[in-house]
Write an enzyme that holds these catalytic residues in place. Structure first.
Site, PDB file in Angstrom:
ATOM      1  N   GLU A  50       0.822  -1.208   0.000  1.00  0.00           N
ATOM      2  CA  GLU A  50       0.000   0.000   0.000  1.00  0.00           C
ATOM      3  C   GLU A  50       0.858   1.261   0.000  1.00  0.00           C
ATOM      4  O   GLU A  50       0.521   2.244  -0.665  1.00  0.00           O
ATOM      5  CB  GLU A  50      -0.950   0.009   1.208  1.00  0.00           C
ATOM      6  CG  GLU A  50      -2.103  -0.985   1.098  1.00  0.00           C
ATOM      7  CD  GLU A  50      -2.959  -0.738  -0.132  1.00  0.00           C
ATOM      8  OE1 GLU A  50      -3.021   0.408  -0.619  1.00  0.00           O
ATOM      9  OE2 GLU A  50      -3.573  -1.703  -0.612  1.00  0.00           O
ATOM     10  N   CYS A 222     -25.639   2.060 -13.163  1.00  0.00           N
ATOM     11  CA  CYS A 222     -24.801   3.263 -13.241  1.00  0.00           C
ATOM     12  C   CYS A 222     -25.522   4.416 -13.946  1.00  0.00           C
ATOM     13  O   CYS A 222     -25.786   4.351 -15.145  1.00  0.00           O
ATOM     14  CB  CYS A 222     -23.501   2.940 -13.983  1.00  0.00           C
ATOM     15  SG  CYS A 222     -22.379   4.350 -14.101  1.00  0.00           S
TER      16      CYS A 222
END
Length: 385
Positions: A50, A222
């Site tokens: 990360e 969407c």
DNA sequence: AATCCGGGGAT
DNA sequence: ATCCCAGGATT
């Protein structure tokens, strides 16, 4: 027909959220990439990945991730390593502050968490170099905690799923994104899987330009797809304005054919890394001025005179708001003035060193430093045999 | 909210 | 050439 206003964003009911989770996870199982840091739930490996992935693309990170884990297999190994060794394995990846904060965090884990990575969100968030996103990612991926994540991929995906108009950087938009990131997480378990899935969707399907809506499992949910607004949601960022700079780097050899390196100081670019002597020559107009400017700057920094020789190569690179043209020259020390050894002892002696070409790979250099090294290695190879 | 921090891949 | 990227810290 409803009026289109910013307040006209899509509202998601619990049934739609459930569908989103189910479809995203199913798609991820089929199409998700097998990445090195997805092979286990080890928080250490996830943490390293990360930090490396902050503002850095997956393909760039993968080789660094393998080398770093080999050099520092555990958080204890990382905490006990010298900072220079940590920087060496970060060399070329950029944003070197990340490496220093990673190292500092490893020491905190060693000294304050009994050497094991913390498991609660607040403790993770408190570690150097870890913000809201990274803490949420680590906790959900490693521990399946119910922690939301908003980063480059998910903020674009969420902005389209919500039909958010406006700049993503704006506070009200960010608030909406983080709220939605929380709302998609399941009540009990599975947050890690959902977060992984939506990140991957944002990365592989919901791309900035020409998203692959045909292949998107969330297409029917969407509103941006329904309205054909993929090109304008999210709003394109205003273009950056760069300042042009010209710098000169010197390749200076001593009698032993070693190369002069200088450690970048705190407050300077690449603090803690080593670099070939570098000088700003942006305002220089002519070739004679160039030679004079470099000589003066070298003299005041190293206490010795140099004579500029041929130009070896030019590199172009960017640092924050600057676009830099780097001109690399070979230079010789003027032995009639100050001796080399005295030059390297001016100021803080351990911030200057002579390094043999074969040892350059053991020194943490910036990317341009590595490129100059590589160029020199090729020259030696061409002249050697 | 703006700025700093780096570098490289994709188009 | 330009855009963009698994952001965080500082001011």
């Amino acid at each position: 027909m409803a009026v289109t206003t910013p307040a006209n964003m899509k509202h998601w009911d619990s049934q739609e959220l459930q569908q989103l989770r189910k479809r995203a996870k199913a798609w991820f199982l089929k199409k998700g990439r097998a990445l090195p840091w997805r092979e286990s739930n080890d928080p250490y490996r996830i943490w390293i990945s990360e930090i490396m992935l902050q503002q850095t693309q997956v393909v760039t990170v993968i080789p660094y991730f393998h080398r770093f884990l080999q050099a520092f297999p555990t958080v204890i190994a990382l905490a006990n390593a010298p900072e220079e060794q940590v920087l060496l394995h970060w060399s070329g990846l950029g944003y070197y502050r990340r490496a220093k904060q990673l190292h500092a965090a490893a020491k905190v884990i060693r000294d304050q968490h009994n050497g094991s990575f913390p498991t609660d969100f607040e403790s993770v968030l408190a570690l150097p170099g870890i913000g809201r996103y990274t803490a949420g990612a680590i906790c959900s991926f490693a521990y399946d905690a119910r922690t939301p994540i908003v980063e480059a991929n998910t903020q674009r995906l969420f902005a389209r799923l919500l039909r958010l108009k406006g700049q993503l950087a704006e506070k009200p938009i960010q608030d909406q994104l983080w709220f939605f990131a929380s709302s998609i997480l399941p009540e009990r378990s599975g947050s890690g899987a959902v977060n992984q899935a939506v990140m991957e969707l944002g990365s592989q399907i919901c791309t900035p330009k020409e998203p692959s809506c045909q292949e998107c499992p969330l297409r029917e949910l969407c509103p941006t797809f329904a309205n054909g607004e993929q090109a304008t949601i999210p709003s394109p960022k205003p273009p950056k304005v760069y300042e042009e700079k010209v710098e000169a780097a010197l390749v200076v050899q001593n009698e032993a054919t070693e190369l002069l390196l200088r450690r970048c100081q705190p407050g300077e670019r690449w603090a803690g890394l080593w670099d070939f002597p570098r000088f700003d020559v942006t305002t220089v107009k002519s070739a004679s001025q160039l030679e004079q400017s470099i000589s003066e700057q070298f003299e005041s920094r190293f206490g010795a005179s140099v004579c500029l020789q041929e130009e070896l190569l030019q590199l172009k690179h960017g640092v924050t708001r600057y676009r830099i043209t780097l001109r690399c020259f070979r230079a010789t020390l003027d032995v009639s003035t100050t001796q080399v050894s005295e030059a390297s002892n001016k100021g803080v002696g351990h911030d200057t060193q002579w390094c043999s070409a074969s040892n350059l790979k053991e020194i943490p250099l910036s990317s341009t430093g590595k490129q100059i090294s590589e160029h020199l290695r090729k020259l030696l190879d061409a002249n050697g045999p």
